[in-house]
Design a protein around this motif. Structure first.
Motif, PDB file in Angstrom:
ATOM      1  N   PRO A 111     -33.301  28.281 -20.145  1.00  0.00           N
ATOM      2  CA  PRO A 111     -33.544  27.635 -21.694  1.00  0.00           C
ATOM      3  C   PRO A 111     -33.135  26.109 -21.904  1.00  0.00           C
ATOM      4  CG  PRO A 111     -32.039  29.357 -21.829  1.00  0.00           C
ATOM      5  CD  PRO A 111     -32.386  29.248 -20.317  1.00  0.00           C
ATOM      6  N   ARG A 112     -34.059  25.473 -22.418  1.00  0.00           N
ATOM      7  CA  ARG A 112     -33.611  23.908 -22.877  1.00  0.00           C
ATOM      8  C   ARG A 112     -32.957  23.894 -24.234  1.00  0.00           C
ATOM      9  NH1 ARG A 112     -35.107  20.159 -19.006  1.00  0.00           N
ATOM     10  NH2 ARG A 112     -36.220  20.957 -17.343  1.00  0.00           N
ATOM     11  N   ASP A 163     -21.067  40.870 -30.528  1.00  0.00           N
ATOM     12  CA  ASP A 163     -19.965  40.895 -31.775  1.00  0.00           C
ATOM     13  C   ASP A 163     -18.999  40.260 -31.437  1.00  0.00           C
ATOM     14  OD1 ASP A 163     -21.448  42.729 -33.003  1.00  0.00           O
ATOM     15  OD2 ASP A 163     -20.253  44.554 -32.516  1.00  0.00           O
ATOM     16  N   GLY A 164     -18.446  39.020 -32.191  1.00  0.00           N
ATOM     17  CA  GLY A 164     -17.580  38.143 -31.817  1.00  0.00           C
ATOM     18  C   GLY A 164     -17.909  37.123 -30.675  1.00  0.00           C
ATOM     19  N   ALA A 165     -19.021  37.001 -30.309  1.00  0.00           N
ATOM     20  CA  ALA A 165     -19.138  35.860 -29.356  1.00  0.00           C
ATOM     21  C   ALA A 165     -20.000  34.700 -29.874  1.00  0.00           C
ATOM     22  CB  ALA A 165     -20.020  36.557 -28.305  1.00  0.00           C
ATOM     23  N   ILE A 166     -19.978  33.559 -29.253  1.00  0.00           N
ATOM     24  CA  ILE A 166     -20.761  32.460 -29.593  1.00  0.00           C
ATOM     25  C   ILE A 166     -21.360  31.846 -28.568  1.00  0.00           C
ATOM     26  CG2 ILE A 166     -20.359  30.055 -30.615  1.00  0.00           C
ATOM     27  CD1 ILE A 166     -17.868  30.926 -31.668  1.00  0.00           C
ATOM     28  N   PRO A 167     -22.796  32.235 -28.324  1.00  0.00           N
ATOM     29  CA  PRO A 167     -23.515  31.783 -27.343  1.00  0.00           C
ATOM     30  C   PRO A 167     -23.609  30.348 -27.193  1.00  0.00           C
ATOM     31  CG  PRO A 167     -24.580  33.532 -28.355  1.00  0.00           C
ATOM     32  CD  PRO A 167     -23.378  33.009 -29.299  1.00  0.00           C
ATOM     33  N   THR A 168     -23.662  29.835 -26.188  1.00  0.00           N
ATOM     34  CA  THR A 168     -24.047  28.286 -25.878  1.00  0.00           C
ATOM     35  C   THR A 168     -24.918  28.055 -24.830  1.00  0.00           C
ATOM     36  OG1 THR A 168     -22.323  28.032 -24.033  1.00  0.00           O
ATOM     37  CG2 THR A 168     -21.373  27.918 -26.130  1.00  0.00           C
ATOM     38  N   LEU A 169     -25.659  26.995 -25.214  1.00  0.00           N
ATOM     39  CA  LEU A 169     -26.821  26.589 -24.173  1.00  0.00           C
ATOM     40  C   LEU A 169     -26.365  26.563 -22.922  1.00  0.00           C
ATOM     41  CD1 LEU A 169     -29.922  25.985 -24.011  1.00  0.00           C
ATOM     42  CD2 LEU A 169     -29.216  23.570 -24.624  1.00  0.00           C
TER      43      LEU A 169
END
Length: 382
Positions: free
Chosen positions: A355-356, A332-338
């Motif tokens: 992960p690529r 919730d409320g998070a924005i995952p980045t690679l």
């Protein structure tokens, strides 16, 4: 001697209790062999009946033919005897501390849900029911649990249901009333298990499949009457009193070629009698000449604060063969980045496993009783 396999139409909601007399006869050996199919789902019923052929002969010693959830789209039918089903239920109650009342919150035509009904029969109790025909609503749990009688209360869930329940205060409190919550069908992220234990939930992680009457290894330890071994190739083998009598119409299937044993598709480690399942051998990712087990990477990525749920798959790559790809449901409320996920994974694993590629989705597709549908993800993102 042979009998004819009959269809057992399994309703949803409270109507599922009408099956209890039939299941009582099944366990005492006076019922014909039965194939459970879901009421109201003509597509799934046709898929099961086309593959498993009710109305045709079958050994009369069989009690249930339960379809595997399968990864190929063509179900196999595990042939379960009344003796095997009884052994499974009795071993479960012995491990948990005695018979009790059960709550059904899973589709009952799958083995995990069917076992809730069969254990209720063995306990001499009537199950409480949460209707999941339109999806799992954790808000229904408090009233269902409050209506259950003691002295012992149990249920079975899959991890996706537990995650939803932990986010619902009323459901979380209701689950804390159970003497045991059997959790299976898919791997449980360590972060989810910690949340459950911190909330006072008595979670028991189970491992098994239709071919073993459902879960037969609890928290890594085999139930009474169950045997476990791990081969030189790390493959897990299961045997004992809960074992299916082969597959319907497939007498020479290699999974049952070693008499008294079932060859799983899982890799594992057996340490002083405790089994740790690493992941499926047929889902391993070959990237740059190295092998990556998706479940190992998932276990690390679920510890990342931006990740609520994750599936790791291999997508075709001209240079590497396959590239490790993370499919994430964000917290919730998070924005995952690679970049952050790669850094997190590489800190715990070989950098090859990081992960690529990253895709953020609202929900992970599932098949059967709660397993992530990796084939669907590969098809979607290839």
């Amino acid at each position: 001697m042979t009998a004819l396999l009959k269809t057992l139409t399994v309703p949803s909601g409270d109507a599922v209790r009408t099956l209890l007399p039939t299941l009582h006869r099944l366990l005492d050996g006076s019922s014909p062999p039965l194939l459970p199919v879901p009421a109201g789902d003509t597509r799934e019923t046709r898929r099961l009946t086309d593959a498993l052929r009710p109305g045709e002969p079958i050994d009369e010693s069989i009690g249930l033919v339960v379809a595997t959830s399968g990864t190929t789209g063509v179900p196999k039918g595990a042939q379960l005897t009344p003796a095997a089903l009884r052994a499974s239920g009795e071993a479960t109650h012995a491990r948990l501390g005695g018979t009790g009342a059960w709550l059904l919150a899973l589709p009952a035509h799958h083995i995990a849900g069917m076992q809730v009904l069969l254990r209720s029969v063995l306990s001499g109790t009537e199950p409480a029911v949460v209707d999941v025909s339109r999806g799992f609503d954790p808000g229904l749990l408090p009233d269902a649990v409050a209506a259950m009688s003691g002295p012992r209360r149990y249920t079975s869930l899959v991890p996706a249901q537990l995650i939803k329940a932990l986010d619902h205060p009323g459901a979380r409190a209701a689950l804390a009333e159970f003497d045991a919550i059997l959790l299976g069908g898919a791997a449980t992220p360590a972060s989810v298990l910690r949340r459950a234990l911190d909330a006072g939930l008595k979670v028991v992680r189970t491992y098994g499949m239709s071919e073993t009457c459902g879960g037969c290894v609890y928290d890594g330890v085999a139930l009474p009457g169950v045997r476990v071994r791990v081969g030189e190739d790390s493959r897990v083998w299961l045997g004992g009193s809960v074992l299916a009598s082969g597959y319907r119409g497939l007498p020479d299937h290699p999974a049952f070629a070693d008499s008294g044993w079932f060859r799983t598709d899982d890799a594992g480690v057996l340490d002083d009698g405790v089994l740790r399942v690493l992941g499926r051998l047929d889902e391993a990712i070959s990237t740059g000449g190295l092998t990556v087990v998706p479940q190992v990477v998932e276990a690390v990525l679920t510890e990342h604060p931006s990740v609520r749920e994750v599936a790791v798959i291999g997508l075709p790559d001209e240079r590497l063969g396959q590239r490790v790809t993370a499919i994430v449901v964000a917290a919730d409320g998070a924005i995952p980045t690679l970049e952050s996920l790669r850094e997190h994974a590489a800190a715990a694993l070989d950098p090859t496993a990081a992960p690529r590629e990253l895709h953020v989705v609202e929900a992970l597709p599932v098949r059967g009783p709660g397993k992530v549908d990796r084939r669907a993800l590969v098809a979607r993102f290839s």
